[in-house]
Design a protein around this motif. Structure first.
Motif, PDB file in Angstrom:
ATOM      1  N   VAL A 333      -2.820   1.199 -19.994  1.00 54.91           N
ATOM      2  CA  VAL A 333      -1.749   1.983 -20.613  1.00 54.91           C
ATOM      3  C   VAL A 333      -0.610   2.181 -19.610  1.00 54.91           C
ATOM      4  N   GLU A 334      -0.975   2.504 -18.379  1.00 55.32           N
ATOM      5  CA  GLU A 334       0.050   2.745 -17.351  1.00 55.32           C
ATOM      6  C   GLU A 334       0.860   1.484 -17.066  1.00 55.32           C
ATOM      7  N   LEU A 335       0.179   0.335 -16.986  1.00 53.12           N
ATOM      8  CA  LEU A 335       0.876  -0.914 -16.673  1.00 53.12           C
ATOM      9  C   LEU A 335       1.762  -1.372 -17.820  1.00 53.12           C
ATOM     10  N   ARG A 336       1.517  -0.889 -19.008  1.00 55.26           N
ATOM     11  CA  ARG A 336       2.442  -1.164 -20.111  1.00 55.26           C
ATOM     12  C   ARG A 336       3.664  -0.260 -20.050  1.00 55.26           C
ATOM     13  N   ARG A 337       3.523   0.895 -19.436  1.00 55.63           N
ATOM     14  CA  ARG A 337       4.621   1.861 -19.401  1.00 55.63           C
ATOM     15  C   ARG A 337       5.561   1.639 -18.220  1.00 55.63           C
ATOM     16  N   ILE A 338       4.996   1.449 -17.036  1.00 59.85           N
ATOM     17  CA  ILE A 338       5.808   1.538 -15.828  1.00 59.85           C
ATOM     18  C   ILE A 338       6.825   0.405 -15.649  1.00 59.85           C
ATOM     19  N   PRO A 339       6.655  -0.802 -16.251  1.00 52.30           N
ATOM     20  CA  PRO A 339       7.728  -1.795 -16.090  1.00 52.30           C
ATOM     21  C   PRO A 339       9.061  -1.340 -16.652  1.00 52.30           C
ATOM     22  N   THR A 340       9.050  -0.324 -17.490  1.00 49.43           N
ATOM     23  CA  THR A 340      10.308   0.224 -17.994  1.00 49.43           C
ATOM     24  C   THR A 340      11.181   0.743 -16.855  1.00 49.43           C
ATOM     25  N   PHE A 341      10.564   1.148 -15.762  1.00 51.36           N
ATOM     26  CA  PHE A 341      11.286   1.744 -14.631  1.00 51.36           C
ATOM     27  C   PHE A 341      11.506   0.751 -13.495  1.00 51.36           C
ATOM     28  N   ALA A 342      11.433  -0.546 -13.805  1.00 47.89           N
ATOM     29  CA  ALA A 342      11.610  -1.575 -12.776  1.00 47.89           C
ATOM     30  C   ALA A 342      13.022  -1.519 -12.192  1.00 47.89           C
ATOM     31  N   VAL A 343      13.105  -1.691 -10.870  1.00 49.71           N
ATOM     32  CA  VAL A 343      14.386  -1.713 -10.163  1.00 49.71           C
ATOM     33  C   VAL A 343      14.468  -3.004  -9.354  1.00 49.71           C
ATOM     34  N   ASP A 344      15.686  -3.425  -9.075  1.00 51.02           N
ATOM     35  CA  ASP A 344      15.929  -4.647  -8.301  1.00 51.02           C
ATOM     36  C   ASP A 344      16.019  -4.279  -6.823  1.00 51.02           C
ATOM     37  N   VAL A 345      14.889  -4.389  -6.152  1.00 53.39           N
ATOM     38  CA  VAL A 345      14.809  -4.001  -4.739  1.00 53.39           C
ATOM     39  C   VAL A 345      15.241  -5.166  -3.862  1.00 53.39           C
ATOM     40  N   LYS A 346      16.082  -4.860  -2.875  1.00 55.14           N
ATOM     41  CA  LYS A 346      16.492  -5.834  -1.861  1.00 55.14           C
ATOM     42  C   LYS A 346      16.289  -5.238  -0.473  1.00 55.14           C
ATOM     43  N   LEU A 347      16.040  -6.116   0.485  1.00 57.35           N
ATOM     44  CA  LEU A 347      15.754  -5.690   1.855  1.00 57.35           C
ATOM     45  C   LEU A 347      17.042  -5.369   2.603  1.00 57.35           C
ATOM     46  N   LEU A 389      17.018  -1.617   0.561  1.00 51.57           N
ATOM     47  CA  LEU A 389      18.339  -1.005   0.423  1.00 51.57           C
ATOM     48  C   LEU A 389      18.340   0.126  -0.598  1.00 51.57           C
ATOM     49  N   ASN A 390      17.453   0.050  -1.564  1.00 52.66           N
ATOM     50  CA  ASN A 390      17.414   1.045  -2.630  1.00 52.66           C
ATOM     51  C   ASN A 390      16.904   2.371  -2.095  1.00 52.66           C
ATOM     52  N   SER A 391      17.396   3.447  -2.699  1.00 56.16           N
ATOM     53  CA  SER A 391      16.921   4.787  -2.344  1.00 56.16           C
ATOM     54  C   SER A 391      16.646   5.562  -3.622  1.00 56.16           C
ATOM     55  N   LEU A 392      15.758   6.524  -3.526  1.00 57.52           N
ATOM     56  CA  LEU A 392      15.351   7.308  -4.699  1.00 57.52           C
ATOM     57  C   LEU A 392      15.364   8.784  -4.330  1.00 57.52           C
ATOM     58  N   ILE A 393      16.110   9.558  -5.118  1.00 55.15           N
ATOM     59  CA  ILE A 393      16.142  11.006  -4.900  1.00 55.15           C
ATOM     60  C   ILE A 393      15.687  11.753  -6.149  1.00 55.15           C
ATOM     61  N   SER A 394      15.432  11.020  -7.242  1.00 53.07           N
ATOM     62  CA  SER A 394      14.913  11.621  -8.463  1.00 53.07           C
ATOM     63  C   SER A 394      14.469  10.508  -9.393  1.00 53.07           C
ATOM     64  N   GLY A 395      13.706  10.882 -10.401  1.00 52.40           N
ATOM     65  CA  GLY A 395      13.298   9.915 -11.410  1.00 52.40           C
ATOM     66  C   GLY A 395      12.143   9.039 -10.979  1.00 52.40           C
ATOM     67  N   ARG A 396      12.061   7.848 -11.576  1.00 50.91           N
ATOM     68  CA  ARG A 396      10.945   6.929 -11.347  1.00 50.91           C
ATOM     69  C   ARG A 396      11.480   5.547 -10.978  1.00 50.91           C
ATOM     70  N   ALA A 397      10.645   4.789 -10.283  1.00 48.14           N
ATOM     71  CA  ALA A 397      11.005   3.427  -9.885  1.00 48.14           C
ATOM     72  C   ALA A 397       9.735   2.593  -9.764  1.00 48.14           C
ATOM     73  N   TYR A 398       9.887   1.274 -10.016  1.00 45.69           N
ATOM     74  CA  TYR A 398       8.744   0.366  -9.957  1.00 45.69           C
ATOM     75  C   TYR A 398       9.228  -1.003  -9.483  1.00 45.69           C
TER      76      TYR A 398
END
Length: 518
Positions: A333-347, A389-398
């Motif tokens: 169930v979780e793996l069906r949900r969390i791709p919604t929060f996918a982000v484009d991470v770069k180094l 390079l990405n940063s997170l201060i709120s919400g969700r990311a995957y």
């Protein structure tokens, strides 16, 4: 006309028409133009709104043009010889037309004369309703008569006719502009059909949207129902495991309680028998003073009340293991949900250790020598690590990382303000939430102290999910759709960034870490 002039001679027609027969009818006659103006411009329900200067100017110009057209029409009628059916001109016109030679025959003898009654009046029988319809007479006997066709060959007639047509066209155009200015619609047949087609198209569009909404609602409801059933089944199984474990833990107590009840009942029955024997002996002594009482056996009234039970660890451990297996089903169930929060991470090359090589697109990192970069406070100086390079201060990311064919790696998140120089101690207290693969087959969560992670298979792709508000960092084996480990109740207290390390250990670990699309 035949019934009006019957019995009169031609010479008597002039006086009769002027004095008796035509005068009452002519006094009630009103021109058609005045009636039209009264019905259109004078109606209280059709008064246009002329509050704006442009509308007022258009209406004034239209009225002037219509008056000019009317005046030019009157002049043209006079030039062409049309009869003006007014009170002053009616009698001379009729007299002129009826100037007959002597001897004067009666009107009855000239049934086919100019004064023959039109066909539309022959059905009138009442004298009180006899009247001359001059508009009909004009149309049928003046304009419709081949002998009375106006002569427009004169220069004055031709000029007046052309000017009248131009003026009427101009008035019509000004009326159209005024209608547009006042907002009156031009309800022609083509316009109405186009409006109907446009409105029907709007209806069709909205009906299609209704179908789409209903379809989306059904699809969403089906997904929700399926997920609800799956989650409910998992927790129903967990509650059954808990009930079974509870029953297993309580069963020894239930058995011991029943055993104590049996022992107590046995002792009570023995005591009751001895009491009865003693009471019987007392009765014999009352009847026979020489009665000898036999000795009783020793009294035993002790009950074993010891609670010799073992611990509950075995039962609870088994229960927790089984519950964990059931809860692992929620990973799907979780793996069906969390791709919604996918982000484009770069180094971030500014944070990479000098021994690391980054791809130009910022998606790959591997061991190598990069002596061209300078040491800065942002760069790791001892451990081969790099941040995203990405940063997170709120919400969700995957995001997901390929780790196949590697004997070691680090993945996780770190505070932006965490230490990057010198020897690092990776744990949440120092701002690092990291899972580690080392020595080819070992895995650990870098807590304080580290926790060993047991995996059935070596992951090929690892997914990292972060929920800032919930304080959660979870790791998943994307290939086997299983949960690896989760840091819970995390206190980030700062901006967090993705953390990577490809582990420069030996030649077997040269494959890069690759950030891939989720």
């Amino acid at each position: 006309m035949r019934y009006a002039l019957q019995g009169l001679r031609a010479g008597e027609v002039d006086d009769s028409l002027s004095k008796n027969h035509i005068q009452p009818i002519h006094q009630n006659y009103r021109p058609n133009t005045a009636v039209k103006q009264e019905n259109v411009l004078g109606s209280p329900n059709l008064v246009p709104q002329t509050n704006t200067p442009a509308v007022t100017q258009l209406m004034g110009a239209r009225v002037k043009t219509e008056r000019k057209a009317s005046q030019m029409g009157t002049n043209l009628d006079k030039t062409l010889g049309y009869s003006d059916f007014t009170t002053s001109s009616l009698t001379p016109t009729v007299t002129t037309q009826m100037n007959l030679p002597s001897p004067q025959p009666t009107v009855n003898e000239r049934s086919d004369s100019f004064f023959q009654t039109p066909q539309c009046f022959q059905q009138t029988t009442s004298k009180s309703r006899r009247a001359l319809d001059f508009s009909t007479w004009e149309q049928q006997n003046v304009l419709g008569s081949p002998n009375l066709v106006p002569q427009t060959n004169t220069p004055d007639g031709t000029q007046l006719m052309g000017a009248r047509v131009k003026t009427e066209r101009k008035a019509s155009q000004m009326g159209t502009n005024l209608d547009k200015t006042l907002g009156y619609p031009n309800f022609t047949t083509g316009t109405q059909e186009r409006m109907k087609a446009d409105l029907q198209q709007e209806i069709d569009v909205r009906q299609d949207r209704m179908v789409e909404v209903r379809s989306s609602e059904r699809a969403c409801r089906n997904c929700l129902d399926a997920e609800w059933l799956q989650i409910n089944d998992v927790f129903s199984s967990v509650m059954k495991l808990v009930r079974d474990a509870c029953q297993k833990a309580l069963q020894p107590l239930e058995d011991r309680r029943r055993e104590v009840e049996r022992e107590a009942e046995s002792l009570v029955q023995n005591l009751q028998r001895e009491i009865a024997t003693l009471e019987q002996a007392i009765g014999e002594l009352n009847n026979n003073s020489g009665f000898q009482v036999s000795s009783l056996t020793s009294l035993e009234t002790n009950i074993d009340t010891s609670l010799s039970f073992g611990t509950l660890r075995a039962a609870t451990s088994t229960m927790m293991s089984e519950i964990q297996q059931e809860l692992e089903k929620l990973t799907l169930v979780e793996l069906r949900r969390i791709p919604t929060f996918a982000v484009d991470v770069k180094l971030d090359p500014a944070t990479a250790h000098r021994s690391l090589l980054l791809s130009p697109d910022g998606k790959k990192v591997q061991s190598g020598n990069n002596t061209e970069v300078a040491n800065t406070a942002e760069r790791f100086d001892m451990f081969g690590c790099v941040l995203g390079l990405n940063s997170l201060i709120s919400g969700r990311a995957y995001w997901e990382v390929e780790v196949a064919n590697k004997s070691g790696w680090d993945l996780g998140v770190t505070r932006r303000s965490a230490n990057r120089t010198g020897k690092l101690v990776l744990n949440p207290d120092n701002g690092y939430w990291v899972a580690v693969h080392y020595e080819d087959k070992k895995y650990a969560a870098m807590t304080a102290p580290p926790v060993r992670i047991c995996l059935k298979e070596k992951p090929k792709k690892v997914g990292v999910f972060v929920d800032y508000e919930e304080g959660l960092v979870s790791f998943y084996d994307v290939t086997t759709q299983s949960h690896v480990y989760s840091f819970t109740e995390c206190s980030f207290a700062d901006e967090i960034r993705p953390y990577f390390s490809p582990h420069h250990q030996n030649e077997k670990n040269q494959n890069p870490l690759v950030i891939c699309a989720a």
